[in-house]
Design an enzyme around this catalytic site. Structure first.
Site, PDB file in Angstrom:
ATOM      1  CB  VAL A  13      38.069  43.034  34.631  1.00 24.49           C
ATOM      2  CG1 VAL A  13      38.300  43.640  33.260  1.00 24.49           C
ATOM      3  CG2 VAL A  13      36.572  42.926  34.913  1.00 24.49           C
ATOM      4  CG  ASP A  31      47.191  44.749  40.987  1.00 25.22           C
ATOM      5  OD1 ASP A  31      46.155  44.366  40.421  1.00 25.22           O
ATOM      6  OD2 ASP A  31      47.189  45.258  42.134  1.00 25.22           O
ATOM      7  CB  THR A 127      31.702  49.484  34.820  1.00 30.96           C
ATOM      8  OG1 THR A 127      31.991  48.166  34.379  1.00 30.96           O
ATOM      9  CG2 THR A 127      30.274  49.859  34.461  1.00 30.96           C
ATOM     10  CB  CYS A 267      28.807  44.395  38.054  1.00 29.76           C
ATOM     11  SG  CYS A 267      30.552  44.105  37.756  1.00 29.76           S
TER      12      CYS A 267
HETATM   13  N1  LIG Z   1      34.294  41.568  38.113  1.00 28.93           N
HETATM   14  C1  LIG Z   1      33.349  41.646  37.180  1.00 28.93           C
HETATM   15  O1  LIG Z   1      32.512  40.790  37.065  1.00 28.93           O
HETATM   16  C2  LIG Z   1      33.297  42.786  36.212  1.00 28.93           C
HETATM   17  C3  LIG Z   1      32.632  42.599  35.006  1.00 28.93           C
HETATM   18  C4  LIG Z   1      32.594  43.638  34.099  1.00 28.93           C
HETATM   19  C5  LIG Z   1      33.191  44.848  34.422  1.00 28.93           C
HETATM   20  N2  LIG Z   1      33.809  45.013  35.628  1.00 28.93           N
HETATM   21  C6  LIG Z   1      34.440  46.296  35.910  1.00 28.93           C
HETATM   22  O2  LIG Z   1      35.838  46.149  35.715  1.00 28.93           O
HETATM   23  C7  LIG Z   1      36.567  46.964  36.634  1.00 28.93           C
HETATM   24  C8  LIG Z   1      37.527  46.117  37.439  1.00 28.93           C
HETATM   25  O3  LIG Z   1      36.791  45.211  38.229  1.00 28.93           O
HETATM   26  P1  LIG Z   1      37.436  43.927  38.895  1.00 28.93           P
HETATM   27  O4  LIG Z   1      36.295  43.090  39.362  1.00 28.93           O
HETATM   28  O5  LIG Z   1      38.463  43.312  38.008  1.00 28.93           O
HETATM   29  O6  LIG Z   1      38.157  44.585  40.160  1.00 28.93           O
HETATM   30  P2  LIG Z   1      39.141  43.848  41.165  1.00 28.93           P
HETATM   31  O7  LIG Z   1      38.973  44.531  42.468  1.00 28.93           O
HETATM   32  O8  LIG Z   1      38.981  42.369  41.072  1.00 28.93           O
HETATM   33  O9  LIG Z   1      40.595  44.151  40.596  1.00 28.93           O
HETATM   34  C9  LIG Z   1      41.139  45.383  40.507  1.00 28.93           C
HETATM   35  C10 LIG Z   1      42.652  45.262  40.602  1.00 28.93           C
HETATM   36  O10 LIG Z   1      43.160  46.567  40.372  1.00 28.93           O
HETATM   37  C11 LIG Z   1      44.216  46.792  41.279  1.00 28.93           C
HETATM   38  N3  LIG Z   1      44.385  48.230  41.423  1.00 28.93           N
HETATM   39  C12 LIG Z   1      43.633  49.107  42.129  1.00 28.93           C
HETATM   40  N4  LIG Z   1      44.107  50.358  41.950  1.00 28.93           N
HETATM   41  C13 LIG Z   1      45.172  50.259  41.126  1.00 28.93           C
HETATM   42  C14 LIG Z   1      46.073  51.205  40.565  1.00 28.93           C
HETATM   43  N5  LIG Z   1      45.973  52.491  40.837  1.00 28.93           N
HETATM   44  N6  LIG Z   1      47.050  50.747  39.767  1.00 28.93           N
HETATM   45  C15 LIG Z   1      47.173  49.439  39.484  1.00 28.93           C
HETATM   46  N7  LIG Z   1      46.351  48.492  39.981  1.00 28.93           N
HETATM   47  C16 LIG Z   1      45.362  48.910  40.790  1.00 28.93           C
HETATM   48  C17 LIG Z   1      43.799  46.081  42.549  1.00 28.93           C
HETATM   49  O11 LIG Z   1      44.928  45.805  43.360  1.00 28.93           O
HETATM   50  C18 LIG Z   1      43.133  44.827  41.973  1.00 28.93           C
HETATM   51  O12 LIG Z   1      44.034  43.758  41.837  1.00 28.93           O
HETATM   52  C19 LIG Z   1      35.497  47.682  37.458  1.00 28.93           C
HETATM   53  O13 LIG Z   1      35.221  48.914  36.876  1.00 28.93           O
HETATM   54  C20 LIG Z   1      34.301  46.780  37.341  1.00 28.93           C
HETATM   55  O14 LIG Z   1      33.086  47.483  37.508  1.00 28.93           O
HETATM   56  C21 LIG Z   1      33.893  44.000  36.517  1.00 28.93           C
END
Ligand SMILES: NC(=O)c1ccc[n+]([C@@H]2O[C@H](COP(=O)([O-])OP(=O)(O)OC[C@H]3O[C@@H](n4cnc5c(N)ncnc54)[C@H](O)[C@@H]3O)[C@@H](O)[C@H]2O)c1
Length: 427
Positions: A13, A31, A127, A267
């Site tokens: 995201v 990150d 989310t 998700c």
């Molecule tokens: N992937 C999807 O399809 C999607 C779609 C809509 C919403 N979401 C929501 O978006 C959010 C993120 O999902 P994602 O798929 O991008 O996750 P992800 O795991 O791909 O990425 C998360 C990133 O955050 C970093 N991170 C973790 N803790 C951290 C912190 N304290 N400080 C800084 N960086 C940190 C991780 O190293 C990672 O690179 C979630 O809530 C998910 O439910 C995801």
């Protein structure tokens, strides 16, 4: 005031969003994963969401002349200290009891709190269930920064709707819901997103409304898929082809085109638990939401038992059988293996003593081994198998000659209704 944005969490995201904002504003992508930061600054996105050329076109490390708009990725707090918009896009998983785990959100809020200044706006995109931004995250921001909410700093919420691996519905082309902690901040948050999202925005009246809207979008999908999964189970008993039924019913104008399948990922299979948790805290025990979860979580084992029945009917000796499983990722054409339900099929088949080869050209074998202790290969198998299960509809699987991969007496099962080859069973 000049806008400078920090995006906290550069995953599926955060990175596409940071890249998009960087076409217009100075953006620091933050990150905690040092390796990810160094790869991104080199223009490499291992999630395959942002192409190298596109990423490099906004990266400060590749275009030192960029001054008014750029992306620079960092894991250093001082690099985000002079930003005035903080957008949090960290994971929101569930624990082993399917309870929301807000640890990454708390930690990211602590990070932001350390650099929070008067006038800053912190927007959450992760989310969550309704209330998390204002009841869980804002108190962390207030406590650590010593600043007062809605006086010194403000909050926003804008849920993400992207779909990993989908190159058509990219972040800029999906209408975005926005919200702010006051009406005035709502307008500011909305204007910020509107300046880069070509599909436009929808300003929700409150943060809780926007939070609830996102979590029900995925819960609705989960429940609808659970319904067709139940239909598939019923029609299999009745010996009726589910796909044929859905195709016939789909000719009605208001019949919803859901297909049976495994519901994995982080998700659709996770978010309903967030809503359920909040409902239970408020004294309401959700019936339909949790029934949908139970149904969808049972599908891996169901597929395995269906395949085993077909193998027994063809007198294939289970403990000597070689089975090829096509695909291990949680969805097609992407490398994401988080919470993939294919592992449920694998575990169930292993209990029957079946030998399994898993071929997935998208998934990283070392990641699958690390996450699930399961061996996979990216190399097209050459031996002949007693059974083949198509678990994930990666496009590349339709170029495989399934017949050359099977013995003369075989079982072919298509979980996704995707193969053009003749099959013995499908969901
Ligand atoms: N992937 C999807 O399809 C999607 C779609 C809509 C919403 N979401 C929501 O978006 C959010 C993120 O999902 P994602 O798929 O991008 O996750 P992800 O795991 O791909 O990425 C998360 C990133 O955050 C970093 N991170 C973790 N803790 C951290 C912190 N304290 N400080 C800084 N960086 C940190 C991780 O190293 C990672 O690179 C979630 O809530 C998910 O439910 C995801």
């Amino acid at each position: 005031m000049e806008i400078k944005i920090a995006v906290i969490g550069l995953g599926y995201v955060g990175l596409p969003l940071a890249r998009l904002f960087a076409t217009k504003y100075p953006v620091i992508g933050f990150d905690i994963n040092e390796q990810r930061i160094s790869e991104l600054n080199d223009g490499i996105d291992l999630t395959l969401e942002v192409e190298e050329d596109l990423l490099k076109s906004v990266l400060k490390t590749h275009n030192s002349q960029l001054t008014t708009n750029y992306l620079h990725c960092s894991n250093k707090l001082e690099d985000i200290a002079d930003c005035n918009y903080y957008i949090v896009t960290v994971p929101t998983p569930v624990d082993k009891h399917n309870k929301p785990d807000l640890t990454p959100l708390y930690k990211a809020s602590e990070t932001v709190a350390k650099v929070l200044k008067k006038g800053d706006i912190v927007i959450y995109e992760s989310t969550v269930y309704p209330g998390v931004t204002e009841e869980e995250c804002v108190p962390v921001l207030e406590k650590l920064s010593g600043l007062k909410f809605n006086v010194d700093f403000f909050a926003g919420y804008s849920p993400e709707r992207i779909n990993p691996g989908d190159k058509e519905h990219t972040v800029d082309k999906i209408l975005k819901v926005t919200a702010g902690s006051t009406p005035e901040i709502g307008l500011k948050v909305d204007a910020l997103y509107n300046s880069v999202i070509t599909a436009g925005t929808h300003l929700a009246p409150t943060i809780r409304v926007a939070e609830a809207a996102k979590v029900i979008e995925n819960s609705q999908r989960d429940i609808n898929i659970a319904f067709v999964n139940e239909l598939a189970k019923i029609f299999n008993i009745l010996d009726i082809n589910t796909q044929d039924v859905l195709e016939a019913a789909g000719t009605k104008w208001n019949f919803l085109p859901f297909k049976p399948g495994l519901v994995g990922g982080h998700c659709i299979g996770v978010d309903p638990y967030y809503l359920a948790q909040k409902a239970m805290e408020a004294g309401y025990h959700p019936e339909i939401i949790l029934a949908g979860r139970r149904m969808n979580d049972s599908m891996g084992e169901y597929v395995a038992s269906e395949v085993v029945k077909l193998m027994i009917k063809k007198e294939i000796v289970l403990h000597k059988a070689e089975l090829l499983l096509l695909g291990v990722t949680f969805k097609e054409n992407c490398p994401d293996v988080r919470n993939t339900k294919i592992v449920d099929i694998v575990h169930a088949l292993k209990e029957y003593g079946i030998n399994i080869t898993i071929y997935d050209p998208w998934a990283k074998p070392e990641e699958v081994l690390h996450e699930y202790g399961i061996v996979t290969t990216k190399i097209v198998p050459t031996s002949q198998f007693d059974a083949v299960i198509l678990g994930v509809s990666h496009d590349v699987f339709n170029t495989l000659d399934i017949n050359s991969l099977t013995k003369s007496n075989n079982v072919i099962y298509d979980v996704k209704g995707f193969l053009t080859a003749e099959v013995d069973g499908r969901l």
